[in-house]
Design a protein around this motif. Structure first.
Motif, PDB file in Angstrom:
ATOM      1  N   VAL A 120      96.325  50.034 185.616  1.00  0.00           N
ATOM      2  CA  VAL A 120      97.467  49.099 185.456  1.00  0.00           C
ATOM      3  C   VAL A 120      97.612  48.661 183.989  1.00  0.00           C
ATOM      4  O   VAL A 120      96.460  48.269 183.407  1.00  0.00           O
ATOM      5  N   VAL A 121      98.720  48.772 183.199  1.00  0.00           N
ATOM      6  CA  VAL A 121      98.882  48.412 181.919  1.00  0.00           C
ATOM      7  C   VAL A 121      98.951  46.915 181.834  1.00  0.00           C
ATOM      8  O   VAL A 121      99.735  46.327 182.541  1.00  0.00           O
ATOM      9  N   ALA A 122      98.230  46.066 180.982  1.00  0.00           N
ATOM     10  CA  ALA A 122      98.184  44.696 181.038  1.00  0.00           C
ATOM     11  C   ALA A 122      98.371  44.164 179.601  1.00  0.00           C
ATOM     12  O   ALA A 122      97.799  44.919 178.457  1.00  0.00           O
ATOM     13  N   SER A 123      99.121  43.040 179.205  1.00  0.00           N
ATOM     14  CA  SER A 123      99.114  42.849 178.016  1.00  0.00           C
ATOM     15  C   SER A 123      99.570  41.097 177.701  1.00  0.00           C
ATOM     16  O   SER A 123     100.034  40.554 178.928  1.00  0.00           O
ATOM     17  N   ASN A 124      99.085  40.600 176.694  1.00  0.00           N
ATOM     18  CA  ASN A 124      99.224  38.997 176.370  1.00  0.00           C
ATOM     19  C   ASN A 124      99.358  38.886 175.169  1.00  0.00           C
ATOM     20  O   ASN A 124      98.506  38.503 174.410  1.00  0.00           O
ATOM     21  N   THR A 125     100.546  39.156 174.556  1.00  0.00           N
ATOM     22  CA  THR A 125     100.903  39.227 173.295  1.00  0.00           C
ATOM     23  C   THR A 125     100.865  37.454 172.774  1.00  0.00           C
ATOM     24  O   THR A 125     101.002  37.432 171.467  1.00  0.00           O
ATOM     25  N   SER A 126     100.867  36.885 173.597  1.00  0.00           N
ATOM     26  CA  SER A 126     101.042  35.292 172.925  1.00  0.00           C
ATOM     27  C   SER A 126      99.573  34.760 173.031  1.00  0.00           C
ATOM     28  O   SER A 126      99.685  33.527 172.387  1.00  0.00           O
ATOM     29  N   ILE A 127      98.463  35.385 173.470  1.00  0.00           N
ATOM     30  CA  ILE A 127      97.285  34.703 173.423  1.00  0.00           C
ATOM     31  C   ILE A 127      96.629  34.502 171.965  1.00  0.00           C
ATOM     32  O   ILE A 127      96.735  35.527 171.108  1.00  0.00           O
ATOM     33  N   LYS A 128      96.305  33.467 171.697  1.00  0.00           N
ATOM     34  CA  LYS A 128      95.485  33.221 170.170  1.00  0.00           C
ATOM     35  C   LYS A 128      94.360  33.850 170.464  1.00  0.00           C
ATOM     36  O   LYS A 128      93.230  33.172 171.090  1.00  0.00           O
ATOM     37  N   LEU A 129      93.699  34.824 169.417  1.00  0.00           N
ATOM     38  CA  LEU A 129      92.468  35.241 169.519  1.00  0.00           C
ATOM     39  C   LEU A 129      91.617  34.428 168.643  1.00  0.00           C
ATOM     40  O   LEU A 129      91.974  34.027 167.376  1.00  0.00           O
ATOM     41  N   ASP A 130      90.391  34.179 169.179  1.00  0.00           N
ATOM     42  CA  ASP A 130      89.358  33.494 168.679  1.00  0.00           C
ATOM     43  C   ASP A 130      88.178  34.437 168.267  1.00  0.00           C
ATOM     44  O   ASP A 130      87.423  34.894 168.938  1.00  0.00           O
ATOM     45  N   TYR A 131      88.031  34.857 166.857  1.00  0.00           N
ATOM     46  CA  TYR A 131      87.311  35.889 166.465  1.00  0.00           C
ATOM     47  C   TYR A 131      85.933  35.200 165.838  1.00  0.00           C
ATOM     48  O   TYR A 131      85.492  34.922 164.786  1.00  0.00           O
ATOM     49  N   SER A 132      85.275  34.622 166.952  1.00  0.00           N
ATOM     50  CA  SER A 132      83.734  33.818 166.761  1.00  0.00           C
ATOM     51  C   SER A 132      82.783  34.683 166.648  1.00  0.00           C
ATOM     52  O   SER A 132      81.792  34.278 166.342  1.00  0.00           O
TER      53      SER A 132
END
Length: 689
Positions: free
Chosen positions: A84-96
């Motif tokens: 199943v293809v999933a995506s969340n283009t609005s999530i803010k990524l935390d590169y910690s």
């Protein structure tokens, strides 16, 4: 003298951040799959990228990388099964945890999972098959980022990771490893691929399997994948070339006499070989003629009485009327049952990607895995049979259009009836509307899909020699490719109408989409497709089934419920809540008008598919124009429109409507199916509604 040589076409040097793919000095090393010791990658290790995949997403060109000009490719050529293809283009990524340049944001905002069916998920592995050279170690980097809104805490989703059929992680938990949602991370492993004898190529399997115990969801997922070949002990990255054959032992042929004798011997062998070869060719020609005669005799008996008998001939593969067509002969390829079994691992359940009235649909790998196809196998117990099988091939073998699914070929060996189509990676339109974990389609995506499907149906109605009536238009028969472009599919019930006006036939179709006039009087016209497509339009707007027995009696049938809502006024009940505030009023008005006109009881009151196509195109233009205006006001921001709770009166300027406006039926003009309403102000809040 050795014939071995080496060459190079070009060299490109790109700066790479320190320790991006190398172990830091204070690291103990990387897990070595199948070994107790760790493996250290240092500055003396050479890495060659073999695979770099954006799992579940589109390819990412080098210019869109994080400054290192890497190409990220999509993964569907390597995947078994589709997942199943999933995506969340609005999530803010935390590169910690990792540097932001590790991979593009799109890698961590798209993924592929196993879906929500716990029972089925526990029966198989989500697997990628990656070709590599044998005799080398490989660095495998798996990218993860948890963004599923239903996964909230550690232990919600745990799964096992297998590399080369060995356990890399027994119970991996991304939330636990990363420390939270939206935090990209990766895991590195080293695996040794030993020499495999004469075969220089090897298939590296990377698989995920859900952890049933101590996990809320039986599911696994992956965002990105990189595989690097590591140099061997000699510093080499190249696979071995085939060793040149040594000359015959002894020097007796070096003399002139021996050379002359050898020449005579070669000449005799050549003459004899030519004679034997000619004899073999003659025998083969005779066999082919006899075989073809028998084959055509059987096929002719099978489709006697049809003007399309030639579709069964694997040498012609064209219908009689299409002989003058410029389309290639390979329109309809004949597959052997052995080829189909090889492509589907003998119809393995893990490769099933769909189930319908015809039977199961499998994801298949043809031509040694170079071509991915959707393979539909007739269930002997299915109500559909040989007639639908033949109809599907007759129709699709003569049709080619960007908005129609393409038929690759068929198989009818050993009483099997199998159809082979182009593989549509995003499944059906229905898969993205309800009962799914896929991200909801945006309103503009839905408009484009509806417009594309209308173009395909209009082609069937008006742009072929004889009108073709599909007779089973529904959201599960509209497929979506990698760009979410619509492809109309499943022509097993289609009818060709040489008179263009009416076809008298038995009633067939799907309840909920079925034209009531056709169901009562058995009069089939192209307006029957229009009715079904109108139901599809409201299904797209509402994100609910055409028939849902779980709802109240007056809401079971979507078309009937929509008419009631239009007549009584509360049309807000039918709109997908996820679309509220996303549709421009002008676009909404046109869309509802055309959808409502399609489901008129009498076919004569319905528009032609050409009109539907043009008005949907107009609705799309209105939405794009409104979005462009919002973009000028708020660049790169989210576009929001006033919630449209009811149809707007045709003579009202929608731009002047206030936020506290609702509509009620006009007793003078309202006929129960019209979209004419009076507008009056109200202080009722949306919550009270």
């Amino acid at each position: 003298m050795s014939m071995s040589y080496a060459f190079i076409n070009g060299i490109e040097v790109v700066s790479m951040p320190t320790n991006l793919y190398y172990s830091r000095l204070d690291d103990q090393g990387l897990p070595f799959i199948g070994q107790e010791a760790q493996f250290q990658i240092n500055n003396y290790t050479a890495l060659e990228n073999v695979h770099r995949l954006n799992i579940g997403g589109n390819s990412i060109p080098a210019v869109n990388d994080t400054g290192m000009y890497r190409n990220w490719y999509d993964d569907y050529f390597y995947l078994v099964p589709a997942g199943v293809v999933a995506s969340n283009t609005s999530i803010k990524l935390d590169y910690s945890i990792i540097p932001q340049y590790t991979a593009p944001d799109d890698v961590y905002r798209t993924a592929r999972s196993m879906g929500s069916n716990r029972t089925e998920n526990l029966l198989y592995n989500l697997t990628w098959r990656l070709p590599v050279d044998s005799g080398f170690r490989y660095l495998v980097r798996l990218h993860f980022c948890e963004f599923d809104p239903y996964v909230e805490t550690a232990s919600d989703r745990r799964f096992s990771i297998y590399i080369d059929n060995k356990t890399a992680e027994a119970a991996f938990d991304v939330m636990e490893a990363s420390g939270g949602k939206g935090r990209p991370m990766y895991k590195d492993y080293v695996v040794m691929i030993g020499n495999t004898g004469d075969k220089s190529e090897y298939t590296l399997f990377i698989a995920l399997h859900p952890k049933n115990l101590f996990s809320a969801y039986a599911d696994g997922f992956l965002n990105g994948l990189e595989v690097f070949k590591l140099n061997n002990s000699g510093g080499n990255l190249a696979g071995p070339n085939p060793a040149p054959q040594a000359p015959p032992a002894g020097n007796e042929e070096s003399s002139p006499k021996a050379e002359k004798s050898n020449t005579k011997r070669k000449l005799l062998f050549s003459i004899g070989g030519c004679g034997i070869g000619l004899l073999i060719i003659l025998v083969l020609l005779c066999c082919i003629i006899v075989w073809r005669h028998r084959k055509m005799h059987w096929y002719g008996a099978y489709c006697k009485g049809s003007r399309f008998c030639c579709w069964m001939d694997p040498y012609k593969r064209k219908s009689f009327w299409a002989k003058s067509s410029s389309l290639p002969d390979e329109l309809c390829r004949h597959f052997s049952l052995d080829e189909i079994k090889a492509a589907t691992s003998d119809f393995h359940e893990a490769l099933i990607i769909g189930v319908g009235g015809f039977g199961n649909v499998y994801k298949g790998f043809l031509d040694n895995g170079e071509t991915i196809a959707a393979i539909k196998r007739l269930n002997p117990l299915s109500r559909q049979g040989a007639r639908e099988f033949k109809t599907e091939i007759e129709m699709l073998s003569q049709l080619r259009h960007i908005h129609l699914v393409s038929l690759i070929g068929y198989c009818n060996d050993n009483s099997e009836m199998i159809l082979v189509y182009d593989y549509m990676i995003n499944g059906t339109l229905r898969d993205h509307l309800y009962d799914t974990k896929n991200d909801p389609l945006t309103w503009k995506q839905r408009l484009k899909i509806c417009h594309g499907a209308a173009i395909g149906l209009n082609y069937l109605h008006t742009e072929v020699k004889y009108t073709i009536i599909h007779r089973d238009v529904k959201t599960s028969n509209i497929l979506l490719d990698e760009k979410f472009s619509a492809k109309v599919s499943d022509f097993g019930l289609s009818k060709m109408d040489p008179k263009i006006d009416v076809v008298n036939t038995g009633v067939k179709g799907t309840w909920g989409y079925l034209d009531p006039e056709y169901a009562r009087g058995h009069a089939l016209t192209e307006k029957s497709d229009v009715y079904s497509f109108g139901v599809v339009l409201f299904e797209v707007l509402c994100a609910r089934k055409a028939l849902d027995q779980k709802l109240a009696v007056d809401q079971v049938n979507l078309a009937h419920w929509v008419k009631k809502c239009i007549a009584d006024g509360p049309l807000y009940q039918i709109i997908d809540p996820r679309l509220r505030g996303k549709i421009s009023p002008e676009c909404f008005k046109v869309f509802v008008e055309i959808a409502e006109s399609c489901i008129q009881e009498a076919g004569v009151n319905r528009p032609l598919m050409n009109d539907v196509m043009e008005k949907l195109g107009f609705a799309l233009e209105l939405q794009e124009t409104a979005d462009a205006g919002k973009e000028k006001i708020n660049p790169a921001g989210e576009h929001s429109y006033q919630d449209i709770l009811f149809p707007l009166a045709r003579d009202i300027d929608v731009d002047t409507l206030g936020s506290n406006v609702i509509a009620a039926p006009n007793p003078v003009h309202d006929s129960g199916s019209s979209l004419s309403y009076d507008i009056f102000s109200s202080t009722i809040s949306p919550k009270e509604l």
